[in-house]
Design an enzyme around this catalytic site. Structure first.
Site: not given
Length: 174
Positions: A2, A157, A163
């Site tokens: 993450t 991301g 992510t």
């Protein structure tokens, strides 16, 4: 894994995280909430690492905050001591990013408590990307802490396969 990022600027601190939960190379969930408020909404916390481990850490950290009347540094140090000495905690694989009106801290799986330079935290698989983006935005723009956290998480991301673009953002103004 993450990405969690925390930015502090102009009497505002933000912790933001993406929502991807991966198992190996498979995305298991895309809308997990890895950022939350603790201790009467006065402390923000985000986690990177094993989800089950992180929830265990959240519970223990919140208990430490209650025990120390919300004093973030003291609760973090006590949590780190427990993490180092407890056989079960030592096996947990997670990092915590925590912040209140005064401090921003990283609590590591080794039981370390780190207060980063410039109160900028970026942890997890996309942490280096988010940190680079946030540093550039802090140094070269007048964007708010919220805007910087959101933009740096978006950039992470776009680069990190672990992510995604789902964001949970919590902010404290003081």
């Amino acid at each position: 894994m993450t990405t969690i990022v925390s930015v502090r600027r102009n009497n505002q601190v933000v912790i933001a995280g993406d929502g991807q939960v991966s198992l190996g190379n498979t995305v298991m969930k895309g809308n997990a909430k890895k950022v939350r408020r603790l201790y009467h909404n006065k402390v923000l916390a985000g986690f990177a690492g094993s989800t089950a481990d992180a929830f265990t850490l959240f519970e223990r950290f919140e208990a430490k905050l209650e025990m120390h009347q919300g004093h973030l540094m003291r609760a973090a140090v006590e949590m780190a001591k427990d993490w180092r000495s407890d056989k079960v905690l030592r096996k947990l694989e997670a990092l915590l990013a925590v912040a209140d009106a005064e401090s921003s801290l990283i609590i590591t799986g080794n039981g370390d408590v780190v207060q980063p330079e410039n109160d900028l935290i970026a942890i997890g698989s996309g942490g280096a990307f988010a940190q680079s983006a946030a540093t550039a935005l802090l140094e070269n723009t007048d964007l708010s802490a919220l805007e910087i956290a959101e933009k740096s998480l978006t950039i992470a991301g776009n680069i990190c396969v672990f992510t995604n673009q789902f964001k949970t953002i919590e902010e404290l103004k003081y």
